[in-house]
Design a protein around this motif. Structure first.
Motif, PDB file in Angstrom:
ATOM      1  N   ARG A  25     -23.412 -21.214   4.233  1.00 21.86           N
ATOM      2  CA  ARG A  25     -22.005 -21.619   4.195  1.00 21.86           C
ATOM      3  C   ARG A  25     -21.512 -21.416   2.772  1.00 21.86           C
ATOM      4  NH1 ARG A  25     -19.292 -26.901   4.108  1.00 21.86           N
ATOM      5  NH2 ARG A  25     -21.327 -27.926   4.163  1.00 21.86           N
ATOM      6  N   VAL A  26     -20.608 -20.478   2.600  1.00 27.54           N
ATOM      7  CA  VAL A  26     -20.135 -20.179   1.261  1.00 27.54           C
ATOM      8  C   VAL A  26     -19.162 -21.260   0.807  1.00 27.54           C
ATOM      9  CG1 VAL A  26     -20.480 -17.698   1.391  1.00 27.54           C
ATOM     10  CG2 VAL A  26     -18.361 -18.671   2.240  1.00 27.54           C
ATOM     11  N   ALA A  27     -19.151 -21.525  -0.485  1.00 25.87           N
ATOM     12  CA  ALA A  27     -18.313 -22.575  -1.062  1.00 25.87           C
ATOM     13  C   ALA A  27     -16.994 -21.982  -1.533  1.00 25.87           C
ATOM     14  CB  ALA A  27     -19.042 -23.242  -2.229  1.00 25.87           C
ATOM     15  N   GLY A  28     -15.918 -22.593  -1.115  1.00 28.23           N
ATOM     16  CA  GLY A  28     -14.597 -22.164  -1.534  1.00 28.23           C
ATOM     17  C   GLY A  28     -14.252 -22.703  -2.919  1.00 28.23           C
ATOM     18  N   PRO A  29     -13.129 -22.270  -3.479  1.00 25.35           N
ATOM     19  CA  PRO A  29     -12.774 -22.691  -4.845  1.00 25.35           C
ATOM     20  C   PRO A  29     -12.575 -24.191  -4.977  1.00 25.35           C
ATOM     21  CG  PRO A  29     -10.983 -21.469  -3.803  1.00 25.35           C
ATOM     22  CD  PRO A  29     -12.174 -21.288  -2.928  1.00 25.35           C
ATOM     23  N   ASP A 127     -12.183 -14.182 -15.548  1.00 21.60           N
ATOM     24  CA  ASP A 127     -11.624 -14.982 -14.452  1.00 21.60           C
ATOM     25  C   ASP A 127     -10.602 -15.982 -14.960  1.00 21.60           C
ATOM     26  OD1 ASP A 127     -12.974 -14.217 -11.920  1.00 21.60           O
ATOM     27  OD2 ASP A 127     -14.785 -14.729 -13.030  1.00 21.60           O
ATOM     28  N   LEU A 128     -10.789 -16.430 -16.164  1.00 14.78           N
ATOM     29  CA  LEU A 128      -9.912 -17.465 -16.732  1.00 14.78           C
ATOM     30  C   LEU A 128      -8.500 -16.947 -16.989  1.00 14.78           C
ATOM     31  CD1 LEU A 128      -9.769 -20.367 -17.863  1.00 14.78           C
ATOM     32  CD2 LEU A 128     -10.525 -19.453 -20.065  1.00 14.78           C
ATOM     33  N   LEU A 129      -8.351 -15.649 -17.151  1.00 16.63           N
ATOM     34  CA  LEU A 129      -7.047 -15.078 -17.488  1.00 16.63           C
ATOM     35  C   LEU A 129      -6.022 -15.364 -16.391  1.00 16.63           C
ATOM     36  CD1 LEU A 129      -8.204 -11.613 -18.898  1.00 16.63           C
ATOM     37  CD2 LEU A 129      -7.425 -13.593 -20.188  1.00 16.63           C
ATOM     38  N   PRO A 130      -4.770 -15.604 -16.743  1.00 17.15           N
ATOM     39  CA  PRO A 130      -4.217 -15.668 -18.102  1.00 17.15           C
ATOM     40  C   PRO A 130      -4.285 -17.068 -18.711  1.00 17.15           C
ATOM     41  CG  PRO A 130      -2.461 -15.788 -16.489  1.00 17.15           C
ATOM     42  CD  PRO A 130      -3.736 -15.700 -15.716  1.00 17.15           C
ATOM     43  N   GLY A 131      -5.363 -17.765 -18.442  1.00 18.02           N
ATOM     44  CA  GLY A 131      -5.553 -19.091 -19.024  1.00 18.02           C
ATOM     45  C   GLY A 131      -5.607 -20.191 -17.983  1.00 18.02           C
ATOM     46  N   THR A 132      -5.419 -19.841 -16.714  1.00 22.54           N
ATOM     47  CA  THR A 132      -5.387 -20.857 -15.643  1.00 22.54           C
ATOM     48  C   THR A 132      -6.299 -20.487 -14.478  1.00 22.54           C
ATOM     49  OG1 THR A 132      -3.498 -19.721 -14.663  1.00 22.54           O
ATOM     50  CG2 THR A 132      -3.025 -21.529 -16.190  1.00 22.54           C
ATOM     51  N   TYR A 133      -7.238 -19.598 -14.686  1.00 17.94           N
ATOM     52  CA  TYR A 133      -8.125 -19.109 -13.629  1.00 17.94           C
ATOM     53  C   TYR A 133      -7.343 -18.438 -12.500  1.00 17.94           C
ATOM     54  CZ  TYR A 133     -12.618 -20.881 -15.283  1.00 17.94           C
ATOM     55  OH  TYR A 133     -13.774 -21.080 -15.983  1.00 17.94           O
ATOM     56  N   LEU A 134      -6.207 -17.877 -12.842  1.00 15.44           N
ATOM     57  CA  LEU A 134      -5.385 -17.226 -11.825  1.00 15.44           C
ATOM     58  C   LEU A 134      -6.107 -16.036 -11.209  1.00 15.44           C
ATOM     59  CD1 LEU A 134      -2.729 -16.982 -10.305  1.00 15.44           C
ATOM     60  CD2 LEU A 134      -1.856 -15.575 -12.199  1.00 15.44           C
ATOM     61  N   LEU A 135      -6.740 -15.208 -12.046  1.00 11.20           N
ATOM     62  CA  LEU A 135      -7.462 -14.049 -11.512  1.00 11.20           C
ATOM     63  C   LEU A 135      -8.612 -14.487 -10.610  1.00 11.20           C
ATOM     64  CD1 LEU A 135      -7.649 -11.509 -14.493  1.00 11.20           C
ATOM     65  CD2 LEU A 135      -6.175 -11.467 -12.472  1.00 11.20           C
ATOM     66  N   ALA A 136      -9.264 -15.574 -10.963  1.00  8.59           N
ATOM     67  CA  ALA A 136     -10.363 -16.068 -10.128  1.00  8.59           C
ATOM     68  C   ALA A 136      -9.860 -16.511  -8.765  1.00  8.59           C
ATOM     69  CB  ALA A 136     -11.073 -17.225 -10.832  1.00  8.59           C
ATOM     70  N   PHE A 137      -8.719 -17.198  -8.726  1.00 14.03           N
ATOM     71  CA  PHE A 137      -8.162 -17.659  -7.455  1.00 14.03           C
ATOM     72  C   PHE A 137      -7.745 -16.470  -6.602  1.00 14.03           C
ATOM     73  CE2 PHE A 137      -7.918 -21.897  -9.281  1.00 14.03           C
ATOM     74  CZ  PHE A 137      -8.169 -22.684  -8.166  1.00 14.03           C
ATOM     75  N   ARG A 145     -16.252 -14.189   0.815  1.00 15.39           N
ATOM     76  CA  ARG A 145     -17.245 -15.098   0.232  1.00 15.39           C
ATOM     77  C   ARG A 145     -16.663 -15.917  -0.903  1.00 15.39           C
ATOM     78  NH1 ARG A 145     -23.039 -12.023   0.328  1.00 15.39           N
ATOM     79  NH2 ARG A 145     -22.886 -11.324   2.480  1.00 15.39           N
ATOM     80  N   PHE A 146     -15.341 -15.912  -1.042  1.00 15.08           N
ATOM     81  CA  PHE A 146     -14.666 -16.648  -2.117  1.00 15.08           C
ATOM     82  C   PHE A 146     -15.260 -16.282  -3.479  1.00 15.08           C
ATOM     83  CE2 PHE A 146     -14.584 -19.563   1.617  1.00 15.08           C
ATOM     84  CZ  PHE A 146     -13.241 -19.415   1.908  1.00 15.08           C
ATOM     85  N   ALA A 147     -15.518 -15.001  -3.662  1.00 16.55           N
ATOM     86  CA  ALA A 147     -16.154 -14.545  -4.895  1.00 16.55           C
ATOM     87  C   ALA A 147     -15.109 -14.327  -5.984  1.00 16.55           C
ATOM     88  CB  ALA A 147     -16.911 -13.245  -4.640  1.00 16.55           C
ATOM     89  N   ARG A 148     -15.324 -14.927  -7.134  1.00 19.47           N
ATOM     90  CA  ARG A 148     -14.474 -14.611  -8.275  1.00 19.47           C
ATOM     91  C   ARG A 148     -14.966 -13.305  -8.892  1.00 19.47           C
ATOM     92  NH1 ARG A 148     -17.168 -15.896 -12.873  1.00 19.47           N
ATOM     93  NH2 ARG A 148     -18.831 -17.466 -12.761  1.00 19.47           N
ATOM     94  N   LEU A 149     -14.277 -12.820  -9.928  1.00 21.90           N
ATOM     95  CA  LEU A 149     -14.612 -11.517 -10.481  1.00 21.90           C
ATOM     96  C   LEU A 149     -16.049 -11.475 -11.010  1.00 21.90           C
ATOM     97  CD1 LEU A 149     -11.262 -10.691 -12.315  1.00 21.90           C
ATOM     98  CD2 LEU A 149     -12.064  -9.864 -10.090  1.00 21.90           C
ATOM     99  N   THR A 156     -23.192 -11.840  -6.633  1.00 18.56           N
ATOM    100  CA  THR A 156     -23.626 -13.208  -6.364  1.00 18.56           C
ATOM    101  C   THR A 156     -22.601 -13.926  -5.485  1.00 18.56           C
ATOM    102  OG1 THR A 156     -22.569 -13.988  -8.418  1.00 18.56           O
ATOM    103  CG2 THR A 156     -24.893 -13.407  -8.523  1.00 18.56           C
ATOM    104  N   MET A 157     -23.025 -15.049  -4.947  1.00 18.89           N
ATOM    105  CA  MET A 157     -22.137 -15.909  -4.164  1.00 18.89           C
ATOM    106  C   MET A 157     -22.586 -17.356  -4.358  1.00 18.89           C
ATOM    107  SD  MET A 157     -23.593 -15.182  -0.312  1.00 18.89           S
ATOM    108  CE  MET A 157     -25.373 -15.299   0.035  1.00 18.89           C
ATOM    109  N   VAL A 158     -21.677 -18.268  -4.135  1.00 17.77           N
ATOM    110  CA  VAL A 158     -22.004 -19.698  -4.240  1.00 17.77           C
ATOM    111  C   VAL A 158     -22.016 -20.276  -2.834  1.00 17.77           C
ATOM    112  CG1 VAL A 158     -21.340 -21.927  -5.217  1.00 17.77           C
ATOM    113  CG2 VAL A 158     -20.916 -19.826  -6.503  1.00 17.77           C
ATOM    114  N   ILE A 159     -23.124 -20.903  -2.470  1.00 19.82           N
ATOM    115  CA  ILE A 159     -23.264 -21.442  -1.105  1.00 19.82           C
ATOM    116  C   ILE A 159     -23.413 -22.962  -1.165  1.00 19.82           C
ATOM    117  CG2 ILE A 159     -24.240 -19.312  -0.216  1.00 19.82           C
ATOM    118  CD1 ILE A 159     -26.696 -22.040  -0.494  1.00 19.82           C
TER     119      ILE A 159
END
Length: 269
Positions: A25-29, A127-137, A145-149, A156-159
């Motif tokens: 079960r993958v973990a969402g943000p 991922d943090l850019l532009p300072g609010t983790y916008l790219l990661a979201f 898999r809710f994978a950030r950059l 990788t993935m977070v489960i």
């Protein structure tokens, strides 16, 4: 390894070369956020405590500037390598992830290595850019898999680690499964991986919705049904329970022992 395209929810299935399916079960943000905040708090606490001690000590000997410089360097090291260090040493977990039952795995379900652990966290700066983790979201919502950059770059993935509900062998109580167990050979020999997958399924099936049970059990149930010449309409869920009962409770079954077949399981994909 192959990834099943039949994704119904946040669960994903990885099929090994032996045709054994493992569910994650993958973990969402929003599930990852508490772990992130816990680790951030620990980072700040460590940096503050160590820097304060060093500054006080160096101040007593008239070298406060040296202590302040150490604090800056120490902050840099902790902020960049804290997560990578723990994920390398704790098999994909930081203290925050461990508290929240999260773990980082490779895309093929294998443990991550040190390079993956460090690099995915260094890329957190992107991922943090532009300072609010916008790219990661944005990245996570485009990925199944809710994978950030950082995850995409490192494979990788977070489960979410499922809690262990029971220890030891579980008793099968369904009359249909027990009746089916009586129609199976009394002695069965399985590869260790298949027996482990069978135990994992029986241990988790009660918390799975019916559609999920059918999806998981089909991979192993269909070749077993053909192997034992069972009718086409047999329940794969009950068949796996019956087989589990035969393997782990064979001494309690009163059937006359039969010659032990060596079962080679090849699941359909």
């Amino acid at each position: 390894m192959a990834i099943s395209p039949d994704q119904l929810d946040t669960h994903i299935e990885i099929i090994t070369p032996e045709n054994i399916g493992f569910q994650y079960r993958v973990a969402g943000p929003f599930q990852r956020l508490p772990a992130y905040l816990i680790d951030l708090f620990l980072q700040l606490a460590i940096v503050t405590a160590v820097s304060l001690v060093v500054v006080i000590f160096t101040g007593l000997v008239g070298m406060m500037g040296l202590g302040a410089g150490f604090g800056v360097v120490f902050y840099f090291l902790v902020s960049w390598f804290y997560r990578g260090f723990f994920e390398s040493m704790w098999n994909g977990q930081t203290p925050g992830k461990r508290l929240m039952n999260l773990r980082v795995l490779s895309d093929d379900g294998q443990p991550i290595n040190g390079l993956q652990a460090v690099l995915r966290n260094i890329l957190r700066a992107v991922d943090l850019l532009p300072g609010t983790y916008l790219l990661a979201f944005i990245s996570s919502f485009w990925s199944d898999r809710f994978a950030r950059l950082g995850d995409l770059a490192c494979g990788t993935m977070v489960i979410v680690e499922e809690p262990r509900y029971a220890a030891g062998a579980l008793a099968i109580t369904e009359p249909e499964a027990l009746e089916l167990a009586g129609r199976l050979p009394a002695r069965l020999t399985f590869p260790q991986g298949v027996a482990a997958a069978l135990s994992s399924y029986v241990g988790r099936r009660r918390v799975l919705p019916w559609a999920r049970r059918v999806q998981i059990a089909r991979h192993l149930g269909e070749p077993l049904r053909e192997r034992f010449n069972l009718p086409a309409g047999v329940s794969y869920d009950l068949l796996l329970c019956a087989l589990y009962h035969r393997i782990f409770f064979a001494d309690l079954v009163d059937d006359v022992p039969q010659p032990a077949p060596v079962l080679a399981v090849v699941a359909e994909t």
